[in-house]
Design a protein around this motif. Structure first.
Motif, PDB file in Angstrom:
ATOM      1  N   THR A  23       0.790  -1.230   0.000  1.00 22.75           N
ATOM      2  CA  THR A  23       0.000   0.000   0.000  1.00 22.75           C
ATOM      3  C   THR A  23       0.826   1.286   0.000  1.00 22.75           C
ATOM      4  O   THR A  23       0.260   2.365  -0.157  1.00 22.75           O
ATOM      5  CB  THR A  23      -0.972   0.015   1.190  1.00 22.75           C
ATOM      6  N   ASP A  24       2.140   1.192   0.159  1.00 30.35           N
ATOM      7  CA  ASP A  24       2.984   2.383   0.099  1.00 30.35           C
ATOM      8  C   ASP A  24       3.530   2.642  -1.309  1.00 30.35           C
ATOM      9  O   ASP A  24       4.206   3.650  -1.527  1.00 30.35           O
ATOM     10  CB  ASP A  24       4.161   2.274   1.082  1.00 30.35           C
ATOM     11  N   LEU A  25       3.243   1.745  -2.248  1.00 26.68           N
ATOM     12  CA  LEU A  25       3.753   1.916  -3.616  1.00 26.68           C
ATOM     13  C   LEU A  25       3.248   3.214  -4.228  1.00 26.68           C
ATOM     14  O   LEU A  25       2.061   3.529  -4.155  1.00 26.68           O
ATOM     15  CB  LEU A  25       3.307   0.769  -4.518  1.00 26.68           C
ATOM     16  N   THR A  26       4.168   3.950  -4.844  1.00 23.65           N
ATOM     17  CA  THR A  26       3.789   5.116  -5.632  1.00 23.65           C
ATOM     18  C   THR A  26       4.048   4.867  -7.116  1.00 23.65           C
ATOM     19  O   THR A  26       3.495   5.550  -7.962  1.00 23.65           O
ATOM     20  CB  THR A  26       4.567   6.370  -5.190  1.00 23.65           C
ATOM     21  N   TYR A  27       4.889   3.874  -7.432  1.00 22.28           N
ATOM     22  CA  TYR A  27       5.307   3.601  -8.806  1.00 22.28           C
ATOM     23  C   TYR A  27       5.292   2.093  -9.013  1.00 22.28           C
ATOM     24  O   TYR A  27       5.934   1.352  -8.269  1.00 22.28           O
ATOM     25  CB  TYR A  27       6.715   4.154  -9.023  1.00 22.28           C
ATOM     26  N   LEU A  28       4.544   1.629 -10.021  1.00 24.17           N
ATOM     27  CA  LEU A  28       4.496   0.206 -10.358  1.00 24.17           C
ATOM     28  C   LEU A  28       4.537   0.058 -11.866  1.00 24.17           C
ATOM     29  O   LEU A  28       3.643   0.515 -12.572  1.00 24.17           O
ATOM     30  CB  LEU A  28       3.223  -0.435  -9.796  1.00 24.17           C
ATOM     31  N   ASP A  29       5.602  -0.564 -12.370  1.00 24.03           N
ATOM     32  CA  ASP A  29       5.770  -0.780 -13.807  1.00 24.03           C
ATOM     33  C   ASP A  29       5.887  -2.276 -14.070  1.00 24.03           C
ATOM     34  O   ASP A  29       6.857  -2.917 -13.680  1.00 24.03           O
ATOM     35  CB  ASP A  29       7.024  -0.058 -14.309  1.00 24.03           C
ATOM     36  N   LEU A  30       4.857  -2.820 -14.720  1.00 23.29           N
ATOM     37  CA  LEU A  30       4.831  -4.232 -15.109  1.00 23.29           C
ATOM     38  C   LEU A  30       4.704  -4.368 -16.625  1.00 23.29           C
ATOM     39  O   LEU A  30       4.304  -5.417 -17.129  1.00 23.29           O
ATOM     40  CB  LEU A  30       3.654  -4.940 -14.421  1.00 23.29           C
ATOM     41  N   ALA A  31       5.060  -3.344 -17.358  1.00 27.91           N
ATOM     42  CA  ALA A  31       4.902  -3.326 -18.812  1.00 27.91           C
ATOM     43  C   ALA A  31       5.841  -4.315 -19.493  1.00 27.91           C
ATOM     44  O   ALA A  31       6.918  -4.631 -18.997  1.00 27.91           O
ATOM     45  CB  ALA A  31       5.177  -1.921 -19.342  1.00 27.91           C
ATOM     46  N   GLY A  32       5.403  -4.779 -20.664  1.00 28.54           N
ATOM     47  CA  GLY A  32       6.254  -5.593 -21.517  1.00 28.54           C
ATOM     48  C   GLY A  32       6.549  -6.974 -20.984  1.00 28.54           C
ATOM     49  O   GLY A  32       7.572  -7.561 -21.318  1.00 28.54           O
ATOM     50  N   ASN A  33       5.674  -7.506 -20.174  1.00 26.10           N
ATOM     51  CA  ASN A  33       5.798  -8.875 -19.695  1.00 26.10           C
ATOM     52  C   ASN A  33       4.848  -9.751 -20.505  1.00 26.10           C
ATOM     53  O   ASN A  33       4.379  -9.348 -21.565  1.00 26.10           O
ATOM     54  CB  ASN A  33       5.478  -8.934 -18.199  1.00 26.10           C
ATOM     55  N   ALA A  34       4.558 -10.918 -20.013  1.00 23.93           N
ATOM     56  CA  ALA A  34       3.588 -11.806 -20.653  1.00 23.93           C
ATOM     57  C   ALA A  34       2.387 -11.963 -19.733  1.00 23.93           C
ATOM     58  O   ALA A  34       1.836 -13.042 -19.572  1.00 23.93           O
ATOM     59  CB  ALA A  34       4.236 -13.157 -20.942  1.00 23.93           C
ATOM     60  N   VAL A  56       1.395  -3.158 -23.129  1.00 21.19           N
ATOM     61  CA  VAL A  56       1.807  -4.253 -24.001  1.00 21.19           C
ATOM     62  C   VAL A  56       2.005  -5.588 -23.253  1.00 21.19           C
ATOM     63  O   VAL A  56       3.026  -6.220 -23.320  1.00 21.19           O
ATOM     64  CB  VAL A  56       3.035  -3.861 -24.879  1.00 21.19           C
ATOM     65  N   ASP A  57       0.960  -5.986 -22.572  1.00 20.06           N
ATOM     66  CA  ASP A  57       0.900  -7.311 -21.981  1.00 20.06           C
ATOM     67  C   ASP A  57      -0.226  -8.056 -22.690  1.00 20.06           C
ATOM     68  O   ASP A  57      -0.565  -7.708 -23.813  1.00 20.06           O
ATOM     69  CB  ASP A  57       0.674  -7.200 -20.460  1.00 20.06           C
ATOM     70  N   ALA A  58      -0.808  -9.045 -22.073  1.00 24.34           N
ATOM     71  CA  ALA A  58      -1.924  -9.786 -22.679  1.00 24.34           C
ATOM     72  C   ALA A  58      -3.090  -9.836 -21.707  1.00 24.34           C
ATOM     73  O   ALA A  58      -3.773 -10.845 -21.580  1.00 24.34           O
ATOM     74  CB  ALA A  58      -1.465 -11.189 -23.070  1.00 24.34           C
ATOM     75  N   LEU A  59      -3.311  -8.722 -21.020  1.00 23.41           N
ATOM     76  CA  LEU A  59      -4.388  -8.652 -20.041  1.00 23.41           C
ATOM     77  C   LEU A  59      -5.738  -8.647 -20.744  1.00 23.41           C
ATOM     78  O   LEU A  59      -5.887  -8.057 -21.809  1.00 23.41           O
ATOM     79  CB  LEU A  59      -4.220  -7.406 -19.169  1.00 23.41           C
ATOM     80  N   ARG A  60      -6.724  -9.312 -20.147  1.00 24.94           N
ATOM     81  CA  ARG A  60      -8.047  -9.471 -20.751  1.00 24.94           C
ATOM     82  C   ARG A  60      -9.133  -9.042 -19.780  1.00 24.94           C
ATOM     83  O   ARG A  60      -8.919  -9.005 -18.585  1.00 24.94           O
ATOM     84  CB  ARG A  60      -8.289 -10.935 -21.129  1.00 24.94           C
ATOM     85  N   GLY A  61     -10.292  -8.753 -20.349  1.00 21.22           N
ATOM     86  CA  GLY A  61     -11.454  -8.435 -19.527  1.00 21.22           C
ATOM     87  C   GLY A  61     -11.578  -6.952 -19.274  1.00 21.22           C
ATOM     88  O   GLY A  61     -10.869  -6.136 -19.868  1.00 21.22           O
ATOM     89  N   PRO A  62     -12.485  -6.580 -18.386  1.00 22.35           N
ATOM     90  CA  PRO A  62     -12.731  -5.162 -18.120  1.00 22.35           C
ATOM     91  C   PRO A  62     -11.675  -4.560 -17.188  1.00 22.35           C
ATOM     92  O   PRO A  62     -10.982  -5.278 -16.469  1.00 22.35           O
ATOM     93  CB  PRO A  62     -14.103  -5.164 -17.457  1.00 22.35           C
ATOM     94  N   ILE A  63     -11.607  -3.229 -17.194  1.00 25.21           N
ATOM     95  CA  ILE A  63     -10.811  -2.515 -16.197  1.00 25.21           C
ATOM     96  C   ILE A  63     -11.621  -2.562 -14.905  1.00 25.21           C
ATOM     97  O   ILE A  63     -12.779  -2.146 -14.892  1.00 25.21           O
ATOM     98  CB  ILE A  63     -10.594  -1.047 -16.603  1.00 25.21           C
ATOM     99  N   PRO A  64     -11.036  -3.055 -13.820  1.00 25.92           N
ATOM    100  CA  PRO A  64     -11.804  -3.094 -12.566  1.00 25.92           C
ATOM    101  C   PRO A  64     -12.195  -1.693 -12.109  1.00 25.92           C
ATOM    102  O   PRO A  64     -11.381  -0.761 -12.175  1.00 25.92           O
ATOM    103  CB  PRO A  64     -10.854  -3.734 -11.558  1.00 25.92           C
ATOM    104  N   SER A  65     -13.415  -1.537 -11.657  1.00 17.96           N
ATOM    105  CA  SER A  65     -13.866  -0.223 -11.186  1.00 17.96           C
ATOM    106  C   SER A  65     -13.015   0.266 -10.018  1.00 17.96           C
ATOM    107  O   SER A  65     -12.890   1.471  -9.801  1.00 17.96           O
ATOM    108  CB  SER A  65     -15.338  -0.274 -10.796  1.00 17.96           C
ATOM    109  N   GLU A  66     -12.388  -0.644  -9.289  1.00 13.45           N
ATOM    110  CA  GLU A  66     -11.540  -0.280  -8.160  1.00 13.45           C
ATOM    111  C   GLU A  66     -10.356   0.596  -8.569  1.00 13.45           C
ATOM    112  O   GLU A  66      -9.819   1.340  -7.735  1.00 13.45           O
ATOM    113  CB  GLU A  66     -11.023  -1.540  -7.446  1.00 13.45           C
ATOM    114  N   LEU A  67      -9.960   0.551  -9.839  1.00 15.33           N
ATOM    115  CA  LEU A  67      -8.867   1.441 -10.277  1.00 15.33           C
ATOM    116  C   LEU A  67      -9.292   2.898 -10.201  1.00 15.33           C
ATOM    117  O   LEU A  67      -8.457   3.795 -10.157  1.00 15.33           O
ATOM    118  CB  LEU A  67      -8.395   1.090 -11.686  1.00 15.33           C
TER     119      LEU A  67
END
Length: 118
Positions: A23-34, A56-67
């Protein structure tokens, strides 16, 4: 306390819901994975985030409203995945929203406000 996590281009396969505990994260980069599957709704618990990159990943489905709970976010890149459905209205006015390369149903509502749906 971990505030910065950059794991882009590491051939990761999924996003563990346990990331929501950082919960203290200010920066999260998970781009370009699988990354595949849905975006975990637990990412909405990271209310200190200012930067989230899942480009550029392969995420599917809706954007969660929690975002929509990420009120401090200034950069949210979900481009070039396989996301569908409606973009939560809480995200419509984020100038750092990148959504191109997905299949959203409500692009016209906010197309002038972000780089999206193109």
């Amino acid at each position: 306390e971990l505030t910065y996590l950059d794991l882009h281009k590491n051939s990761l396969k999924g996003i563990p819901s346990e990331l929501g505990r950082l919960t203290d994260l200010t920066y999260l980069d998970l781009a370009g994975n699988a990354l595949s599957g849905p975006i975990p709704s637990e990412l909405g618990l990271l209310t200190e985030l200012t930067y989230l990159d899942l480009w550029v990943d392969a995420l599917r489905g809706p954007i969660p409203s929690e975002l929509g709970l990420l009120t401090k976010i200034t950069h949210l890149d979900l481009a070039d995945n396989a996301l569908t459905g409606s973009v939560p209205s809480e995200l419509h006015h984020n100038p750092g929203l990148y959504l191109e390369g997905n299949s959203f149903t409500n692009c016209e509502e906010f197309k002038a406000l972000c780089v999206c749906c193109g």
